[in-house]
Design a protein around this motif. Structure first.
Motif, PDB file in Angstrom:
ATOM      1  N   TYR A 166       0.786  -1.222   0.000  1.00  0.00           N
ATOM      2  CA  TYR A 166       0.000   0.000   0.000  1.00  0.00           C
ATOM      3  C   TYR A 166       0.828   1.288   0.000  1.00  0.00           C
ATOM      4  O   TYR A 166       0.252   2.365  -0.011  1.00  0.00           O
ATOM      5  N   GLY A 167       2.143   1.210   0.020  1.00  0.00           N
ATOM      6  CA  GLY A 167       2.926   2.430   0.158  1.00  0.00           C
ATOM      7  C   GLY A 167       2.925   2.900   1.595  1.00  0.00           C
ATOM      8  O   GLY A 167       2.472   2.208   2.509  1.00  0.00           O
ATOM      9  N   SER A 180       6.989  -3.612   8.554  1.00  0.00           N
ATOM     10  CA  SER A 180       6.322  -3.183   7.321  1.00  0.00           C
ATOM     11  C   SER A 180       4.835  -3.096   7.556  1.00  0.00           C
ATOM     12  O   SER A 180       4.274  -3.825   8.382  1.00  0.00           O
ATOM     13  N   ASP A 181       4.168  -2.183   6.823  1.00  0.00           N
ATOM     14  CA  ASP A 181       2.711  -2.110   6.887  1.00  0.00           C
ATOM     15  C   ASP A 181       2.075  -3.354   6.278  1.00  0.00           C
ATOM     16  O   ASP A 181       1.093  -3.888   6.793  1.00  0.00           O
ATOM     17  N   ILE A 239       0.736  -8.173   7.963  1.00  0.00           N
ATOM     18  CA  ILE A 239       0.139  -6.845   7.933  1.00  0.00           C
ATOM     19  C   ILE A 239       0.494  -6.131   9.239  1.00  0.00           C
ATOM     20  O   ILE A 239       0.275  -6.655  10.327  1.00  0.00           O
ATOM     21  N   GLY A 240       1.049  -4.939   9.106  1.00  0.00           N
ATOM     22  CA  GLY A 240       1.368  -4.140  10.297  1.00  0.00           C
ATOM     23  C   GLY A 240       2.308  -4.833  11.250  1.00  0.00           C
ATOM     24  O   GLY A 240       2.075  -4.846  12.467  1.00  0.00           O
ATOM     25  N   GLY A 246       4.857  -8.354  17.001  1.00  0.00           N
ATOM     26  CA  GLY A 246       3.433  -8.165  16.794  1.00  0.00           C
ATOM     27  C   GLY A 246       3.090  -7.938  15.340  1.00  0.00           C
ATOM     28  O   GLY A 246       3.963  -7.730  14.491  1.00  0.00           O
ATOM     29  N   GLU A 247       1.812  -7.993  15.038  1.00  0.00           N
ATOM     30  CA  GLU A 247       1.332  -7.724  13.686  1.00  0.00           C
ATOM     31  C   GLU A 247      -0.043  -7.075  13.766  1.00  0.00           C
ATOM     32  O   GLU A 247      -0.578  -6.844  14.861  1.00  0.00           O
ATOM     33  N   LYS A 248      -0.620  -6.768  12.586  1.00  0.00           N
ATOM     34  CA  LYS A 248      -1.918  -6.116  12.478  1.00  0.00           C
ATOM     35  C   LYS A 248      -1.930  -4.807  13.260  1.00  0.00           C
ATOM     36  O   LYS A 248      -2.957  -4.408  13.816  1.00  0.00           O
TER      37      LYS A 248
END
Length: 808
Positions: free
Chosen positions: A318-319, A419-420, A447-448, A498-500
C-alpha cells in the motif's frame, strides 16, 4: 501655590536622594575594588579574590569589567588557568573589544586567543590544562558564540558537522549519526561523547547520542579531538572525542530563559540558572524539544524501489510515509546540575530522547499513526539516561590528584516497524525455505508487523589519576598515571513481536529474550609523559592497557599507544606529527543477541584504528585569522561487517572489514569587531577496503569533499544593542548509495549546497529576539548511511524557528 511649591520640593528630593545613594554605592564598591587591587599588587591573592567575588554583584559598568580582569589575573598568578579563563570570558562578555596592553604576557595571550575563537587552554587532549598549540592531536574548539551563529534550532549532530572538518551526517535507523574520516556504523558508536569529562555513550551498544537530548544552550565550549584517543580514554575513542564543557554559575549569574516555536509544530525551550557564593559555584539547566516532523508520502510504486530483500517478494502493498525529523510523543529533554565546592565537584543529569525512524526496519515506508501505543510511545528509538559523578581535585605543590566515582543508568526502548504490508518466505526449523508440492517457496503475508526490544543497563565506576611536574637539568616535563575500573550490568530485558498494527503475537521475557542479561568488568591502566626538550620542542607519549572480563568468561585485552612530536617555533605557529592506535570493543548488544537481524558471534573482537597525522596550526594576528591544516592516514581493521547473505542460524556480524584512507582537512577562522567567519573543508580518499561499503575510491554515503561556511555580521555594534545577521552554507560533493541487490544499480546522489539564514537582535543585557530559516531555498537533498536502502533518506526541507530569550 504653597502646595505646588511643596510638591516640587518633594519631587526634587525624590529624584536627588536615589542619585545620592547610588553615588554612595558606586564610591563604596570603587573603594572595595581599589583595596582588592592593592592586595593583588602585594601578592595577597586570596584576600583579593575574597573581596572581589563577595561583592561581584555590586560592581557595574567599567568597574565590573575591571573586577573580572583582576579576578582572572589572581587565578592566573595561582596557575589556575581554567578559572582564569572563565573570568576572562566574562570580561569579554562585558566588553567584547577589550584590548590587553599592560597586562602580563600570559594574560595578553589568553585574551587574544579567546577573541579569535580559540580557548587559551584545553583539558581533553592530555587530561590536563594546556594550550591548543601543545595538544598532541588536532583539536577544534567550538565556542558558545559559534553555536549561536548556526541558529537556535541546531542540535549537537549539526554543530559537529558544521565545524569539525572531516565530519559528515549519515543516516541511521536509531538516533542522529555522523561519520569521521569516512568511518561510520549503524549508529554513532565510534566517537566518544563526554560532558565535563564524563562519558555519555552507552556500554551495551556504544551509542553516543548527538540529538536534542543534549541541551546546547548550557554549553560554554566544546573540545573536539580529531583522531584516535584510546591512549587516555580507552573504548569508543576510535576516531574522535567530543567533550562538552558546560557553563558555570559565575558565568550565568542569574536566570536565563529562551523559547522558540517554528515550522512543523516545533517547540524548543531552555532554562539556565547559576550563582556563585562563598566557595560554592552552582549551575543548573533544563531543556525541552519536540517536533511533529514532516511525513512525506511515498506511493506503492515508488516503495517497490526501496526493496533490498527481493528474495522476500514485494515489500509493501500500500505504500506509506517517510518520517523526517520526527521527535514526538516523548519530547527530548535534558536537566541537570553541577556544583563546585572547594576541591569537590558534583554533577547529576537526566536526559531523554526519542526519534522516529524515517523508514522501517526493512527499509519500507510506513504509516506511523496506524501502530499501537506501547509504554507511552509509538515507533521510535528512545533512550532515558541518568548520570552522576563526584570528583575531587587537589594540588600539592608539583603533584596533582584527581579521583572520581560515577554511575550511569540507561533505559533503552527500540520500537521498530517491519512493514505495513509485506509478503515474506516461511522457513523450516533448520533455516531452509518451506516449499509447496511443486517445489515453489511458500510465502506468508504480514500486515502491520513490528518488533520491540527493551533493556536496562547500569555502570558503576571509579578512576584515580595523578600527575607530577619534574625537571631534568634544563629540561622539564609532566608525567601522568592513572587507573580506572568499571562494573557493567545489562538486565530487565524483554521483547515483543506483533502484527496487524496492534496485536502482540510473541512476548519474549528476560529468560527467553533475544538480548541476554549479563555482567562485565573492565579495568584500565594508563601512563603519559609530556616532556619539554626545549620550550619549543615537546614529546607527548602515552599508553593505555584495557582488560575486559566478558560475561561469557572470555578476557579481552587492548593496548593503545600514542606518540606525538610538537614543535612550536612561536606562539603563533605549531606543528605536530603523531601516531595513535585506538580501539572500540564489539558492543554487548551484538555479542549477546540471538535475533537474526543483529546476531554476532559471542567472540566478536574489538575494532582497531592505526592513524598518522601531521597538523599545522597558526595565527595571523594583523588580520585576526587562524588556520588549521591536517593531513591524515587511517587504517581500520577487524571492522564489524553485516554479512548480507548470512543464514538464519549464522552470525550476521563478523570482524571481516578493513578500511584504509588518506585525506586533508583545513579550518579557517576570522574575527573582527563586526564580522566573524568560519570555513572548514575536507577531502577523504579511499585507498583500500574489504567488507565495507565502498565503490572504487569512494565510501558509500560519504561525500569526497565536505565544505562548510559560517558568517556573522553585527549591523549595530553598540554597547548594549546588537543586530547580528548570520548566513551558513553546507557544500557537499556527490556520493553513492549502496544497493546489495545484484539486479539493481547503485544510486548516485549529486552534490548540493544548502543555505541557512538568521537574525538575532539583542536589546540591552536582558532580552534577545532571534529568527532562523534552514534550507532557505527548500532544496530536496538526501542522506545515506548504514541503512541499506535504494532510495537515500530525505534531509529536512525549509523550516523556520523564531525565539525570544530573557536574562534576569
Amino acid at each position: 501655590m504653597k502646595n505646588i511649591l511643596y510638591l516640587l520640593i518633594y519631587i526634587l528630593v525624590a529624584i536627588l536622594i536615589p542619585q545620592h545613594t547610588e553615588a554612595q554605592d558606586n564610591n563604596k564598591f570603587r573603594q572595595i575594588y581599589l583595596q582588592a587591587e592593592e592586595e593583588y599588587q602585594v601578592g595577597r591573592l586570596e584576600q583579593a579574590l575574597k573581596l572581589l567575588q563577595t561583592n561581584i554583584n555590586g560592581f557595574d559598568g567599567n568597574l565590573k569589567q575591571n573586577a573580572y580582569r583582576l579576578i582572572a589575573l589572581c587565578y592566573l598568578a595561582q596557575d589556575d588557568a581554567s578559572q582564569s579563563e572563565n573570568y576572562a570570558r566574562l570580561l569579554l562578555q562585558e566588553n567584547p573589544y577589550y584590548t590587553s596592553i599592560k597586562d602580563p604576557m600570559r594574560f595578553e595571550d589568553m585574551i587574544s586567543r579567546l577573541k579569535t575563537g580559540r580557548s587559551a587552554t584545553v583539558t581533553t587532549a592530555s587530561s590536563q590544562a594546556e594550550s591548543i598549540n601543545e595538544a598532541p592531536v588536532p583539536v577544534t574548539i567550538i565556542t558558545a558564540e559559534m553555536i549561536e551563529m548556526l541558529g537556535y534550532n541546531k542540535n549537537l549532530n549539526q554543530i559537529l558537522a558544521a565545524y569539525i572538518p572531516g565530519v559528515s551526517e549519515v543516516a541511521s535507523t536509531n538516533l542522529d549519526n555522523i561519520a569521521m574520516h569516512g568511518a561510520y556504523t549503524a549508529s554513532q558508536e565510534n566517537i566518544l561523547i563526554m560532558e565535563n569529562g564524563h562519558r555519555l555513550n552507552t556500554r551495551s551498544t556504544n551509542l553516543g547520542r548527538t540529538d536534542y537530548a543534549i541541551n546546547t544552550q548550557k554549553i560554554d565550549h566544546i573540545e573536539v579531538l580529531r583522531g584516535p584517543a584510546s591512549s587516555l580514554y580507552g573504548n569508543v575513542a576510535l576516531t574522535a572525542v567530543v567533550n562538552i564543557i558546560t557553563k558555570d554559575g559565575t558565568s550565568v549569574n542569574g536566570l536565563s530563559a529562551q523559547y522558540g516555536y517554528g515550522s512543523l509544530h516545533t517547540h524548543k525551550a531552555d532554562l539556565l540558572a547559576g550563582t556563585h557564593f562563598m566557595n560554592c559555584d552552582v549551575f543548573a539547566w533544563a531543556s525541552l524539544y519536540s517536533s511533529a516532523g514532516e511525513d512525506r508520502y511515498i506511493p506503492a510504486s515508488q516503495d517497490q524501489s526501496l526493496d533490498i530483500y527481493r528474495v522476500a517478494g514485494p515489500p509493501s502493498i500500500y505504500g506509506g510515509y517517510a518520517h523526517i525529523n520526527k521527535y514526538t510523543e516523548k519530547p527530548s529533554y535534558d536537566v541537570g546540575v553541577n556544583i563546585k565546592l572547594n576541591d569537590f565537584n558534583l554533577m547529576f543529569s537526566r536526559k531523554s530522547g526519542k526519534k522516529t525512524q524515517q523508514y522501517s526496519v526493512l527499509a519500507h515506508a510506513y504509516d506511523y499513526d496506524a501502530y499501537r501505543w506501547f509504554d507511552g510511545q509509538k515507533p521510535g528509538y528512545c533512550i532515558e539516561e541518568n548520570h552522576a559523578n563526584l570528583t575531587y581535585n587537589k594540588t600539592f605543590g608539583k603533584f596533582s590528584l584527581n579521583a572520581s566515582v560515577y554511575g550511569d543508568w540507561y533505559d533503552i526502548n527500540d520500537y521498530g516497524v517491519a512493514s505495513d504490508a509485506m509478503i515474506y518466505p516461511i522457513f523450516n526449523d533448520d533455516g531452509t525455505a518451506m516449499k509447496d508440492e511443486n517445489g515453489n517457496d511458500i510465502y506468508g503475508e504480514y500486515i502491520g508487523a513490528y518488533q520491540i526490544y527493551d533493556w536496562k543497563e547500569m555502570t558503576l565506576g571509579a578512576s584515580l589519576r595523578g600527575d607530577y611536574n619534574y625537571t631534568l637539568g634544563s629540561m622539564k616535563g609532566n608525567i601522568l598515571a592513572g587507573m580506572q575500573f568499571e562494573y557493567f550490568s545489562l538486565y530487565d530485558t524483554y521483547g515483543l513481536l506483533g502484527e496487524k498494527f496492534d496485536s502482540i503475537q510473541i512476548f519474549l521475557s528476560e529468560r527467553n529474550n533475544t538480548i541476554i542479561s549479563g555482567r562485565e568488568n573492565n579495568i584500565s591502566f594508563f601512563l603519559q609523559d609530556k616532556h619539554y626538550f626545549t620550550p619549543r620542542l615537546i614529546l607527548n607519549a602515552g599508553i593505555r592497557f584495557d582488560s575486559k572480563y566478558r560475561t561469557n568468561g572470555a578476557r579481552i585485552n587492548a593496548l593503545s599507544p600514542r606518540l606525538a612530536f610538537i614543535y612550536t617555533p612561536s606562539r603563533e605557529l605549531s606543528m605536530k606529527l603523531s601516531y595513535s592506535r585506538s580501539f572500540v570493543d564489539a558492543p554487548y548488544f551484538y555479542r549477546l543477541n540471538t535475533d537474526n537481524t543483529y546476531r554476532g558471534s559471542i567472540d566478536l573482537k574489538p575494532e582497531y584504528l592505526n592513524a598518522i597525522q601531521f597538523n599545522v596550526l597558526g595565527e595571523i594576528f594583523p588580520i585576526n585569522l587562524t588556520y588549521d591544516v591536517n593531513l591524515f592516514y587511517n587504517r581500520f581493521s577487524d571492522i564489524m561487517y553485516s554479512v548480507p547473505d548470512a543464514g538464519i542460524e549464522d552470525a550476521k556480524y563478523r570482524n571481516s572489514g578493513k578500511l584504509e584512507t588518506i585525506g586533508a582537512e583545513c579550518a579557517l577562522h576570522y574575527n573582527s569587531k563586526r564580522l566573524k567567519a568560519n570555513l572548514t573543508a575536507s577531502h577523504t580518499r579511499l585507498l583500500n577496503a574489504k567488507d565495507y561499503p565502498f565503490r572504487g575510491h569512494h565510501i558509500y554515503a560519504v561525500p569526497d569533499f565536505i565544505n562548510n561556511i559560517q558568517l556573522m555580521y553585527d549591523v549595530l555594534a553598540k554597547t548594549n544593542h546588537h543586530l547580528w545577521l548570520t548566513a551558513n552554507a553546507k557544500i557537499n560533493s556527490k556520493f553513492y548509495v549502496q544497493v546489495q541487490n545484484p539486479t539493481l544499480d547503485d544510486m548516485e546522489c549529486s552534490g548540493n549546497t544548502i543555505f541557512d539564514l538568521g537574525a538575532r537582535y539583542q536589546m540591552g543585557k536582558h532580552m534577545t529576539l532571534q529568527i532562523n530559516c534552514e534550507n532557505v531555498f527548500d532544496k530536496t537533498t538526501y542522506m545515506s548511511g548504514a541503512t541499506l536502502i535504494v532510495m537515500p533518506w530525505y534531509n529536512p526541507g525549509r523550516t523556520v524557528l523564531a525565539s525570544i530569550k530573557y536574562n534576569l
